[in-house]
Design a protein around this motif. Structure first.
Motif, PDB file in Angstrom:
ATOM      1  N   ASP A 195      -6.228  -6.980   6.125  1.00  0.00           N
ATOM      2  CA  ASP A 195      -5.042  -6.228   5.095  1.00  0.00           C
ATOM      3  C   ASP A 195      -4.687  -5.071   5.405  1.00  0.00           C
ATOM      4  O   ASP A 195      -3.741  -4.713   5.006  1.00  0.00           O
ATOM      5  N   ALA A 235      -2.830  -0.918   0.343  1.00  0.00           N
ATOM      6  CA  ALA A 235      -3.285  -2.417   0.587  1.00  0.00           C
ATOM      7  C   ALA A 235      -1.851  -2.684  -0.376  1.00  0.00           C
ATOM      8  O   ALA A 235      -1.175  -4.070  -0.090  1.00  0.00           O
ATOM      9  N   THR A 236      -1.262  -2.196  -1.400  1.00  0.00           N
ATOM     10  CA  THR A 236      -0.500  -3.027  -2.486  1.00  0.00           C
ATOM     11  C   THR A 236       0.750  -2.256  -3.585  1.00  0.00           C
ATOM     12  O   THR A 236       0.883  -0.705  -3.366  1.00  0.00           O
ATOM     13  N   PRO A 250       1.744  -6.794  -1.118  1.00  0.00           N
ATOM     14  CA  PRO A 250       1.403  -6.243  -0.055  1.00  0.00           C
ATOM     15  C   PRO A 250       1.958  -4.661   0.871  1.00  0.00           C
ATOM     16  O   PRO A 250       3.548  -5.036   0.739  1.00  0.00           O
ATOM     17  N   TYR A 252       2.049  -3.761   3.451  1.00  0.00           N
ATOM     18  CA  TYR A 252       2.852  -4.346   4.666  1.00  0.00           C
ATOM     19  C   TYR A 252       4.216  -5.307   4.928  1.00  0.00           C
ATOM     20  O   TYR A 252       5.019  -5.380   5.743  1.00  0.00           O
TER      21      TYR A 252
END
Length: 425
Positions: A195, A235-236, A250, A252
């Motif tokens: 992640d 990450a977020t 997330p 991504y």
């Protein structure tokens, strides 16, 4: 000479208790405890004194400068970490003296101080980055940039360097050996930090392509997010929804899934209104000349009806149309005139942006009737005002429908069914 003098002082207690008849082995241990206690007290006092002096100096200095960067340095405890440097130097210099009789323990504690040096360096760098981030947040050019992501990327590299340094201190091996070991365990590392790696790549792409900024209104249906972006980190992404809940998605997901960014609308000259009235097909019909004359009382379409009717009359005369039946030749319908009325109404509305698309169009027939859709843009893009403008327009049009002898489709309710049933009896 100074270290030799300090070394002599460090053994005074040893010589004293030996003279009192204590064995040399016990005297060395007791002397070590006394020296550690003295070193601890000295380092603690120096550390506390330096913290007060340096923090106070930073505070005074920051009040006299125009920039706010030094203020953020104070808030992020940067002066406090700086104050730890001199006590650390004192410890490094005195450890060989304190542990003169226990060189093995001296080496061990020197390694501990080396580890603390690595951690302190990370704290200093993190404090500096936080100060820089908060300082850049005060600049208009960086308010909406994902600075948290950049900070976390820098911190990851910093911790990697610190871990490699700690490895070399503890094992005494070359850093290349540690890097080689990481390469061998790369599959496991990729799995554990999947992640973070995806977030790292996503953060770079989001920033480079300017896909999302802090403050953007985005909609991510997959995660139930519909609101303003509060924070973008490695990450977020935190989104404050319009119901004041917070959705975390997330980072991504911004490059792997589809999402809607409303920034283009906010930066444009208006906000789109795209809504339809559903006209009952059974109410659509041709208009007689008398009905057209009556509709000329509506000021917005009076000139249009007059001009249009002349063109139609000339066409029908030239083509010898039999007007005993309305379907012959050219005619106006109540639906067409109503559509023209809507077009004139929105063009005269003060809250509609006249420089953007304005269109009233028929859509394909549906079981609920003929959709008569408005495709226009309100000048005011604020949500509450936008809803008020749209409501005012459709309130007016729903009330105006009856003047054109049209009906809005409405599914029959249970009351309608009961009334029809009773009338049938």
């Amino acid at each position: 000479m100074q270290l030799e003098s300090v070394s002599e002082w460090s053994r005074k207690f040893y010589h004293f208790i030996v003279q009192q008849g204590v064995s040399e082995g016990l005297a060395k241990n007791l002397n070590l405890l006394v020296n550690i206690l003295i070193l601890t007290i000295v380092v603690f006092l120096v550390d506390q004194l330096l913290k007060r002096i340096i923090i106070r100096s930073f505070a005074i200095f920051s009040t006299k400068t125009r920039t706010t960067f030094d203020d953020f340095l104070v808030q992020s405890n940067f002066p406090k970490y700086i104050a730890h440097i001199l006590p650390l130097i004192i410890i490094i210099q005195l450890i060989p003296v304190v542990f003169t009789d226990f060189p093995g323990w001296g080496v061990f504690f020197l390694k501990l101080t080396d580890l603390y040096i690595a951690v302190l360096a990370v704290w200093l760098f993190r404090s500096f980055l936080r100060s820089m981030k908060n300082y850049l947040r005060t600049k208009d050019a960086y308010k909406d940039k994902p600075l948290d992501s950049f900070m976390q990327v820098f911190m990851i590299f910093t911790w990697i360097i610190a871990v490699i340094y700690i490895f070399t201190v503890l094992t005494g091996k070359d850093p290349i050996a540690f890097i080689t070991a990481l390469g061998a365990a790369s599959a496991v590392i990729l799995l554990i930090f999947k992640d973070s790696i995806l977030g790292f790549v996503a953060s770079i792409q989001v920033s480079a392509n300017d896909m999302v900024r802090i403050g953007d209104w985005i909609t991510v249906e997959k995660y139930g997010a519909d609101g303003d972006v509060m924070e973008i980190n490695l990450a977020t992404v935190k989104v404050r929804n319009f119901d004041m809940t917070i959705t975390t998605i997330p980072t991504y997901a911004l490059i792997s899934d589809s999402f809607r960014n409303w920034r283009g609308m906010q930066e444009s000259g208006g906000r789109r209104i795209k809504r339809a009235l559903y006209i009952a097909v059974s109410s659509i019909r041709y208009l007689s000349e008398q009905e057209i004359e009556d509709l000329k009382k509506i000021q917005l379409i009076a000139s249009y009806l007059d001009h249009r009717q002349k063109d139609i009359a000339k066409y029908n005369t030239d083509n010898h149309a039999d007007k005993s039946i309305l379907v012959n030749g050219r005619n106006q319908t109540n639906m067409g005139v109503f559509r023209k009325y809507i077009d004139a109404y929105v063009k005269s509305h003060p809250a509609i942006n006249k420089d953007m698309t304005m269109m009233v169009r028929h859509l394909a027939p549906t079981p609920e009737g003929i959709p008569l859709e408005l495709y226009i843009f309100s000048s005011d893009k604020r949500w509450v005002n936008y809803e008020h403008i749209m409501a005012d327009i459709f309130d007016h049009l729903l009330a105006a429908v009856k003047y054109f002898d049209l009906e809005i489709y409405e599914a029959p309710s249970s009351t309608d069914m009961k009334r029809l049933s009773s009338e049938g009896k």
